[in-house]
Design an enzyme around this catalytic site. Sequence first.
Site, short mmCIF file in Angstrom:
data_model
loop_
_atom_site.label_atom_id
_atom_site.label_comp_id
_atom_site.label_asym_id
_atom_site.label_seq_id
_atom_site.Cartn_x
_atom_site.Cartn_y
_atom_site.Cartn_z
CG ASP A 46 -0.20 -0.11 2.53
OD1 ASP A 46 0.79 -0.85 2.60
OD2 ASP A 46 -0.63 0.54 3.51
CD GLU A 88 4.16 0.51 6.82
OE1 GLU A 88 5.00 0.84 7.67
OE2 GLU A 88 3.71 1.30 5.95
#
Length: 390
Positions: free
Chosen positions: A89, A151
């Site tokens: 991400d 994350e």
Amino acid sequence: MSNNNFLHMYQTLVSIPSISALDDKLNQSNKLVIDNLATWCQTLGFECEITELNNAPKKYNLLARLTPQEQQVEHTNVKGGLMLAGHTDTVPFDDKQWSLNPFALTQKNNKLYGLGAIDMKGFFAFILDVLQGLDLKNLKQPLIILATADEETTMAGAQQICQHKNLKPARCIIGEPTDMIPVFTHKGHMSNAIRITGKSGHSSAPDSGLNAIEIMHLVIEKLLVLKQTLKNKYSDKHFKIPYPTLNLGHIHGGDNANRICGCCELHIDLRPLPGISVKELQAILLAAVSDITKQYPNTVEVIDLHDPIPAFKGATDSSLVQLAEKISGEKAIAVNYCTEAPFIQQLGCETIIMGPGSINQAHQPDEYLAMEKIKPTQEIIRKIILESCF
């Protein structure tokens, strides 16, 4: 995999939006990134396991495992070897701040620009490109690629993978941008909201209400004392900023000058050192405002804005740290930001953070990787894989 050269894979990963955000309007799935990685890994002979996160629908982890022939009888139970890990991400971006297309890998001024170029989709392009040049049939120890989700917000992907019952690598390298300098320890991260609920009323009659801004003023005084106490009480010489930091980051409250403020909220950031547990720091924070909560019952709330991230500490004399120092030519360091390392470490593996690009470009407009770093980075990754798995 002849068509999947380094820049092709890099471009493909950057071109796929996979933003993590607490705002549902900005939050996106990472599934297409995971699917591409899985396809490339399978082409190299990896067995791939794609798992949707329990606490984050439409977010996925990829666990790709390549096991030596003699260990493939119990292929679901992977022990030993090396795991190369990273998140898929990115943070949101401000289109007005970017001078280039964030979803195109742009070569300019001897740099590769793009959202996730170094934080941290590019790491996967490095890994896969290096692996294409190795004879994987000669593998002696398991090689694992882990790609996680979320994350940048909750770290839900790493928190889920650390519960995996059949994953026991001996070593793990998390490819966050460190300029290929090994990181053996880092601080944790806590974000808290302190909410004051008073009683609104007309400003001409102050005693008819309870002004939340005035109570927040008292809270801030206590927090500034706590900030100095943390600085004086705790220290770790490995860090450039050797004490736990406390930042007053955002405050809002009230709605009009002639109205007693009924609610005020302050958001703070705490960065614990290794050795200070999240529970300990939470207790210290509550104790700091306890006098105010007693004076104004049911008025002060301390709320976690996200699950706290504990600090991470590895051993400077571990075999992985020593190997990374030898191959990179750099001494292992401590950093003030946090990563998925404290969760990955729960798998029982020696863990470091070490990846391409500078942390100074992370979360910045026109994020980039300096192209002169490409070949040295590829060589370091290649040598670490060879030393660990061949």
